[in-house]
Design a protein around this motif. Sequence first.
Motif, short mmCIF file in Angstrom:
data_model
loop_
_atom_site.label_atom_id
_atom_site.label_comp_id
_atom_site.label_asym_id
_atom_site.label_seq_id
_atom_site.Cartn_x
_atom_site.Cartn_y
_atom_site.Cartn_z
N GLY A 34 0.81 -1.22 0.00
CA GLY A 34 0.00 0.00 0.00
C GLY A 34 0.84 1.26 0.00
O GLY A 34 0.47 2.27 -0.62
N ASP A 35 1.96 1.23 0.68
CA ASP A 35 2.80 2.42 0.74
C ASP A 35 3.55 2.62 -0.59
O ASP A 35 3.73 3.75 -1.04
N ALA A 36 3.98 1.53 -1.20
CA ALA A 36 4.67 1.62 -2.50
C ALA A 36 3.73 2.25 -3.53
O ALA A 36 4.09 3.22 -4.21
N LEU A 98 10.85 5.25 -5.08
CA LEU A 98 10.03 5.40 -3.88
C LEU A 98 9.89 4.11 -3.07
O LEU A 98 9.59 3.05 -3.63
N ASP A 99 10.07 4.24 -1.78
CA ASP A 99 9.81 3.15 -0.82
C ASP A 99 10.78 1.98 -0.95
O ASP A 99 10.42 0.85 -0.63
N PHE A 100 11.98 2.22 -1.45
CA PHE A 100 13.01 1.17 -1.40
C PHE A 100 14.39 1.82 -1.29
O PHE A 100 14.57 2.97 -1.67
N ASP A 124 12.36 7.63 0.65
CA ASP A 124 12.24 6.30 1.27
C ASP A 124 12.39 6.38 2.78
O ASP A 124 12.93 7.35 3.32
N HIS A 125 11.95 5.32 3.46
CA HIS A 125 12.07 5.28 4.92
C HIS A 125 12.71 3.97 5.42
O HIS A 125 12.46 3.57 6.55
N HIS A 126 13.48 3.31 4.55
CA HIS A 126 14.23 2.13 5.01
C HIS A 126 15.66 2.54 5.38
O HIS A 126 16.21 3.48 4.82
N SER A 144 6.02 6.12 6.90
CA SER A 144 5.69 5.71 5.53
C SER A 144 6.34 6.64 4.52
O SER A 144 6.57 7.83 4.81
N THR A 145 6.60 6.09 3.34
CA THR A 145 7.10 6.93 2.24
C THR A 145 6.01 7.90 1.80
O THR A 145 6.30 9.03 1.40
N SER A 146 4.76 7.46 1.91
CA SER A 146 3.65 8.35 1.53
C SER A 146 3.67 9.64 2.36
O SER A 146 3.43 10.73 1.84
N THR A 176 -1.66 1.92 5.51
CA THR A 176 -1.24 0.52 5.41
C THR A 176 0.12 0.28 6.08
O THR A 176 0.32 -0.76 6.70
N ASP A 177 1.04 1.24 6.00
CA ASP A 177 2.36 1.02 6.61
C ASP A 177 2.34 1.15 8.13
O ASP A 177 3.36 0.88 8.79
N THR A 178 1.21 1.55 8.69
CA THR A 178 1.10 1.61 10.15
C THR A 178 0.01 0.66 10.65
O THR A 178 -0.43 0.77 11.80
MN MN Z 1 6.89 1.82 3.14
#
Ligand code: MN
Length: 345
Positions: A34-36, A98-100, A124-126, A144-146, A176-178
């Motif tokens: 969902g976040d991607a 985004l998100d990776f 990103d948040h990794h 989240s990246t969002s 979704t990421d939470t």
């Molecule tokens: Mn994410």
Amino acid sequence: MLSKIILQANIDKAAKFFEHADKIIIVSHVSPDGDAIGSSLGLSHFLETQDKDVHVIVPNAFPDFLRWMPGAKDVIRYDKYGEFADKLIAEADVICCLDFNALSRIDAVAKPVAEAKAKKILIDHHLNPEDFCQVVISHPEISSTSELVFRLICRMGCFEDITKEGAECIYTGMMTDTGGFTYNSNNQEIYFIISELLSKGIDKDEIYRKVFNTYSEDRLRLMGYVLYDKMQVFPQFRSALITLTKNEQNKFRYVKGDTEGFVNIPLQIKNICFSAFLREDTEKDMIKISLRSVGAFPCNKVASEFFNGGGHLNASGGEYYGTMDEAIQLFKQALVKYEDLLLKN
Ligand code: MN
Ligand code: 5GP
């Protein structure tokens, strides 16, 4: 007011890249969640308001429960339309990642992206982003990246250009990421952002239903089977394990996404703080590992040490190339190794 988490220099550089670009590509990770999809579509809706030619490319399929999202039908799957995507990537002026955090997370899309002449922006948040982008907006402390996409748009002075559709996508990624704001969700500013998104006219209750309450009967029966027959609990390690073979998935007419969230369920048991879900992949010859923890137990350490993976403190994963029995043995070894941390968590 939001705190200025993203460095001003990064905001300025990203804004300049966007300003000088006509063609923009947004890419996100394999098996997009969902976040991607939410962050990618949230950013693409915004860039469309700036009259950019924008396309979102992902390595493979995303789950059905994200298909309602505005713009989802235009997302390009690399495994289906590789040649078309290659052309778009080669011609892009800017590529947003985004998100990776590592090129390996976008599978076959990694090569064309690495070779592309475009300017690249990572959002990103990794942890531990690889060095392959000119602008790196990496914030593991943000859930989240969002949320980062929302912050970036606002800091560029463009809150007014967030449409209702864009707001729906950003909200979906944050939600979704939470886990529906049940973990990684104590930052007050999340709720300020939600309030701003509501001002765009989104219906957050409906989004919740569309994402979390649209399961198939098969998924629910599979969940019943898994919890009754397949969940092992190790109270002495405050841990639980669920395994699922290909045969079992076939029996329940498994489709991608059907086991989404299963790994979280054992954490509902009192005193359980670490949960693992091991599933024989139906496409690749490997065991997909999902790990979750509560509190300070670093499940990402287990992922990287034992399963060739990584991720966040409380949500991580990896892959194991071998048999299910071997993967289970590895998991048990991890419990022994991490016993002290598990017990004092
Ligand atoms: Mn994410
Ligand atoms: P999930 O269990 O939902 O598939 O993954 C949870 C998180 O674990 C992802 O957001 C990602 O950060 C991380 N993750 C999952 N699989 C892998 C993997 O194979 N390699 C790495 N490095 N991280 C993974």
